[in-house]
Design an enzyme around this catalytic site. Structure first.
Site, short mmCIF file in Angstrom:
data_model
loop_
_atom_site.label_atom_id
_atom_site.label_comp_id
_atom_site.label_asym_id
_atom_site.label_seq_id
_atom_site.Cartn_x
_atom_site.Cartn_y
_atom_site.Cartn_z
N ASN A 171 0.86 -1.18 0.00
CA ASN A 171 0.00 0.00 0.00
C ASN A 171 0.90 1.23 0.00
O ASN A 171 1.89 1.30 0.73
CB ASN A 171 -0.90 0.04 1.23
N TYR A 175 0.68 10.27 4.31
CA TYR A 175 0.22 10.56 5.67
C TYR A 175 1.16 11.57 6.33
O TYR A 175 2.31 11.71 5.93
CB TYR A 175 0.19 9.28 6.52
N LEU A 190 -5.81 7.53 9.28
CA LEU A 190 -7.15 7.12 9.68
C LEU A 190 -7.22 5.60 9.70
O LEU A 190 -6.51 4.90 8.98
CB LEU A 190 -8.19 7.68 8.70
N ARG A 193 -7.43 3.54 6.43
CA ARG A 193 -6.37 3.59 5.43
C ARG A 193 -5.57 2.29 5.40
O ARG A 193 -5.55 1.51 6.34
CB ARG A 193 -5.43 4.77 5.71
N ASP A 284 -4.42 21.84 10.32
CA ASP A 284 -4.90 20.85 9.36
C ASP A 284 -5.71 21.50 8.26
O ASP A 284 -5.98 22.70 8.27
CB ASP A 284 -5.72 19.77 10.07
#
Length: 505
Positions: A171, A175, A190, A193, A284
């Protein structure tokens, strides 16, 4: 152009879209403040060559305009992105060809897939310098701290690579990571994910999770990692489809993971399941500081890099930011994929001001009552990225969904709140959304702003206003004769609608 970070930087410089900063700049707050102002004005990419406390230059704002995002995708115009989306849609839901023409197109797609398969490199430039164990010192990388309330230095533009310990399927994600010490970082992802799934599997198997962080790569790979693809497919394959040729990979020095061979840095480490540390707060994409969350701790034991490496970074925040421009490009790619799953959708748009995923405007070719509600419900489940979309507004196909004036007109003239607005309560949600009454649990709203047909309404809908076609043609032909040739035909001054230009006075 070389398919790496340096090749892209050279492309930007050749096209007048790069500014080299030789003045001494502090990576703590100052670098981000400079970048923020340049980004908001649609300015060029920046290469800071004199960073305080570091010998490594910092590249930022590389993807700060939609034009530069297209260049990263080896395209010149945003319209070309939809063609790529059609190709990806065929791969996600392939259909057997039914005619000679379809057979030829399917054969072209298979040939593209063959060309896109990754290759292996046995002399990778990303391993020109190798540092292991006690030599590892992450503080030598000039990570930035964008906002005064941030907990520390942050890494945001790296590919995070893990592997399923059962199937071996890799994967690739993007992040946020926080520097914790000279050889440790926390990773914020999260639970849905891929990296988090792999960690849970390792915990069940009693194993450590191997993890590699790739820094300074061809921006094309960032786009591929951000694209929603089926779990069983490889981001490397999609990156090859994006670029037209396969990505060259190499095996990590100490891990059973494969990484792009021409990256600037590779950080190799492991996560011990259950080993967590406080992560955050950080500014964020919602425009606020996030909270402090317990996050997995990565222990790094090897760092490899190119000679004289370049560090590329970005940071989150209220739009416009680089992530918002990337989302606009992905919006174009998603459109054909979405049409394939929900055929009545003509177009859809994720406004940057709505954080590029919190609100969606969908145009449909309406044919039957209740279709707008069906399209909204189907949208929420079409792709993982739309799970956290709060508002879906459905309009008719003749509405320009990228013109807020037309969308507001459709809402105001076609919506009865009691009939046309529906709420889905208590659905899984983004933990960063402070508007939710509970962390990770919120509601969604759908709005049918289409023209109503029976039995949706008992009202007889009025005839829409339109100019006489013959007169419109006549006026267009005589426009210069009126002495108005200096005025753009059809242009509307936004000040007529109360919009300010250049921030007003």
């Amino acid at each position: 152009m070389a398919r790496d970070l340096r090749g892209f930087i050279q492309l930007l410089e050749n096209r007048g879209q790069l500014r080299r900063i030789t003045a001494l700049v502090d990576p703590d707050l100052e670098l981000a403040e400079i970048t923020q102002r340049v980004l908001q004005s649609g300015g060029p990419a920046l290469l800071f060559e004199n960073v305080k406390g570091a010998t490594i230059p910092v590249a930022v704002n590389l993807l700060g305009t939609l034009e530069r995002v297209c260049w990263a995708m080896h395209m010149e115009h945003p319209q070309e992105l939809e063609g790529l989306g059609q190709k990806l849609g065929q791969l996600q839901q392939p259909k057997p060809p039914k005619s000679p023409g379809e057979f030829i197109e399917f054969g072209k797609l298979l040939f593209d897939v063959i060309k896109a398969k990754p290759g292996m490199s046995f002399f990778p430039v990303c391993q020109q310098v190798v540092q292991q164990n006690e030599q590892v010192d992450l503080t030598q990388i000039p990570m930035i701290r964008p906002y005064p309330g941030d907990a520390g230095k942050v890494l945001t533009l790296g590919l995070v690579i893990t592997k399923d310990c059962e199937t071996g399927t890799p994967n690739v994600g993007v992040y946020r990571l926080q520097l914790q010490s000279k050889n440790t970082m926390s990773v914020h992802w999260l639970s849905v994910r891929g990296g988090a799934r792999h960690l849970r599997k390792c915990a069940q198997a009693g194993k450590k999770l191997e993890i590699a962080i790739v820094l300074g790569i061809d921006p094309l790979l960032i786009m591929a990692a951000a694209t929603p693809i089926p779990v069983e497919l490889s981001e490397w394959l999609f990156a090859g489809l994006y670029g037209g040729t396969g990505v060259n990979l190499s095996r990590c020095k100490t891990l059973d993971l494969e990484v792009p061979d021409n990256a600037e840095f590779i950080l190799e480490g492991t996560i011990t399941p259950g080993e967590i540390v406080p992560d955050g707060p950080f500014g964020d994409h919602m425009g606020y500081y996030g909270g402090v969350e317990d996050s997995p701790l990565i222990r790094f034991h090897c760092v490899t890099h190119r000679k004289n490496p370049i560090y590329a970074t970005t940071f989150s925040g209220r739009p416009p930011k680089e992530e918002a421009l990337i989302a606009i490009a992905l919006n174009r790619i998603y459109t054909p994929i979405l049409r394939q799953q929900i055929p009545e959708i003509v177009d859809f748009f994720l406004p940057m001001e709505a954080l590029s995923y919190k609100a969606a405007i969908i145009a449909i070719d309406k044919a039957y009552p209740g279709q707008a509600r069906r399209a909204a419900l189907a949208f929420w489940s079409a792709l993982p990225q739309f799970t956290y979309t709060k508002f879906v507004i459905v309009v008719d196909k003749d509405i320009n969904i990228r013109d807020p004036r037309q969308v507001v007109w459709a809402i105001s003239s076609k919506v009865d709140p009691q009939r046309d607005v529906f709420i889905l309560p208590d659905t899984p949600f983004d933990s960063l959304d402070f508007a939710c009454p509970k962390v990770g649990l919120g509601s969604r709203m759908g709005m049918d702003a289409t023209t109503k047909i029976s039995p949706e309404t008992d009202q007889i809908w009025g005839e829409p206003l339109a100019s006489d076609p013959e007169m419109a043609t006549l006026v267009t032909r005589r426009w210069a004769e009126y002495g108005l040739s200096d005025l753009e035909l059809g242009a509307v001054d936004p000040r007529l609608f109360g919009y300010e230009i250049d921030g007003g006075r």
